[in-house]
Enzyme design. Structure first.
Site, short mmCIF file in Angstrom:
data_model
loop_
_atom_site.label_atom_id
_atom_site.label_comp_id
_atom_site.label_asym_id
_atom_site.label_seq_id
_atom_site.Cartn_x
_atom_site.Cartn_y
_atom_site.Cartn_z
N GLY A 36 38.14 36.79 23.91
CA GLY A 36 39.08 35.77 23.41
C GLY A 36 38.80 34.43 24.07
O GLY A 36 37.94 34.32 24.95
N ASP B 278 41.44 39.38 31.35
CA ASP B 278 41.52 39.28 29.90
C ASP B 278 42.67 38.36 29.51
O ASP B 278 43.55 38.10 30.33
CB ASP B 278 41.75 40.69 29.30
CG ASP B 278 41.10 40.84 27.93
OD1 ASP B 278 40.96 39.82 27.22
OD2 ASP B 278 40.76 41.98 27.58
N GLY B 279 42.67 37.91 28.27
CA GLY B 279 43.79 37.14 27.74
C GLY B 279 44.82 38.07 27.13
O GLY B 279 44.70 39.30 27.20
N ASP C 177 48.12 38.07 23.79
CA ASP C 177 48.82 37.33 22.73
C ASP C 177 50.29 37.16 23.06
O ASP C 177 50.90 36.16 22.68
CB ASP C 177 48.66 38.07 21.40
CG ASP C 177 47.20 38.25 21.06
OD1 ASP C 177 46.45 37.26 21.18
OD2 ASP C 177 46.79 39.37 20.72
N GLY D 150 41.84 39.27 18.44
CA GLY D 150 40.41 39.24 18.18
C GLY D 150 39.83 40.61 17.85
O GLY D 150 38.61 40.77 17.81
N GLU E 258 39.04 46.70 25.11
CA GLU E 258 39.73 46.03 26.23
C GLU E 258 40.58 47.04 27.01
O GLU E 258 40.62 47.02 28.24
CB GLU E 258 40.62 44.90 25.71
CG GLU E 258 39.83 43.73 25.15
CD GLU E 258 40.67 42.66 24.47
OE1 GLU E 258 40.24 41.51 24.43
OE2 GLU E 258 41.76 42.99 23.97
C1 A5P Z 1 41.09 40.03 21.78
O1 A5P Z 1 41.11 41.05 20.83
C2 A5P Z 1 42.46 39.77 22.25
O2 A5P Z 1 43.09 40.86 22.84
C3 A5P Z 1 42.54 38.55 23.15
O3 A5P Z 1 42.33 38.89 24.49
C4 A5P Z 1 43.89 37.93 22.97
O4 A5P Z 1 44.08 37.74 21.59
C5 A5P Z 1 44.02 36.59 23.69
O5 A5P Z 1 43.14 35.67 23.14
P1 A5P Z 1 43.17 34.13 23.49
O6 A5P Z 1 42.86 34.02 24.93
O7 A5P Z 1 42.10 33.54 22.61
O8 A5P Z 1 44.52 33.62 23.13
#
Ligand code: A5P
Length: 232
Positions: free
Chosen positions: A31, A86-87, A89, A102, A108
């Site tokens: 992400g 990790d990021g 939502d 994503g 993840e």
């Molecule tokens: C990927 O599939 C997601 O789990 C991302 O880690 C999540 O959407 C956060 O993304 P951003 O950092 O782009 O907001």
């Protein structure tokens, strides 16, 4: 992306790289925020000759990490992850998460599961009182199971929709070759533990984007560039 929000994500990304020590095995998230952290890690490796190994959570993070000069391994070669970043939502006050915008949430979760520390990088807009308030819950499914899994999601009170590709006709296909259903809950998810168990008990569900009791730390980047550190 608004300048303040970008700065907030960058602040969280830089902060997690300060937690990295020589010799660590790192889970590399997916992400926009995790990508900023991967780039910051690459800069630290180049500057300090840090020796670390990254285990990527998607083709996207694998390609970026390679481009940033980060040595890579897999869970077969580097099974003990010291720190995964990790990021997310959405993040509630108990540090429970929704991930998967994503479509990388299955990998993840696999990488984060065994990690000694799982550090989430967000900006303040991702904090919610109730998971599912703003974002749909992504559910990765075997293609032939789409209809029964959608029926299960409706019974849980959600409005499910198959995620469609952008610059590709037809459904989004994950790194595993599966499809993704986005499930919108009108008033958020009242009992995430029940949704978690029900979905995992449904044949054809590979995994979903609820990450319950997994994050050990959340670094909240603020528009000012400061970082708030929440701990489990
Ligand atoms: C990927 O599939 C997601 O789990 C991302 O880690 C999540 O959407 C956060 O993304 P951003 O950092 O782009 O907001």
């Amino acid at each position: 992306m608004a300048e303040g929000r970008k700065q907030a994500k960058m602040a969280a990304a830089e902060a997690v790289i300060h937690l990295v020590e020589d010799g660590m095995t790192l889970g590399l998230g997916t992400g926009s925020t995790a990508s900023l952290a991967i780039e910051a890690l690459g800069r630290r490796i180049e500057k300090e000759k840090l020796r670390v190994t990254g285990v990527p959570t998607s083709f996207a993070s694998e390609r970026l990490a390679r481009a940033c000069g980060i040595p890579l391994g897999t869970l077969d070669t580097n099974g003990d992850i010291d720190l995964a970043f990790d990021g997310a939502d959405e993040c509630d006050s108990g540090l429970n998460l929704i991930k998967g915008r994503g479509a990388a949430h299955t990998r993840e979760k696999i990488v984060a599961f065994g990690a000694s520390r799982f550090v989430i990088l967000i900006d303040a807009s991702k904090r919610v009182d109730r998971l599912g308030s703003h974002m749909p819950l992504p559910v990765e499914v075997v293609p032939m199971a789409v209809s029964p899994v959608m029926a299960c999601l409706r019974a849980l009170g959600a409005h499910p929709e198959l995620r469609m590709g952008v610059k590709k006709d037809g459904p989004v296909v994950t790194d595993q070759g599966f499809w993704v259903i986005d499930a919108q809950f009108d008033a958020g998810i009242s009992d995430p533990a029940i949704v978690d168990r029900t979905l995992l008990d449904t044949p054809g569900v590979l995994d979903h984007g609820l990450f319950l009791d997994m994050a050990t730390d959340v670094l909240v980047g603020l528009d000012s560039g400061d970082v708030e550190h929440l701990r489990r």
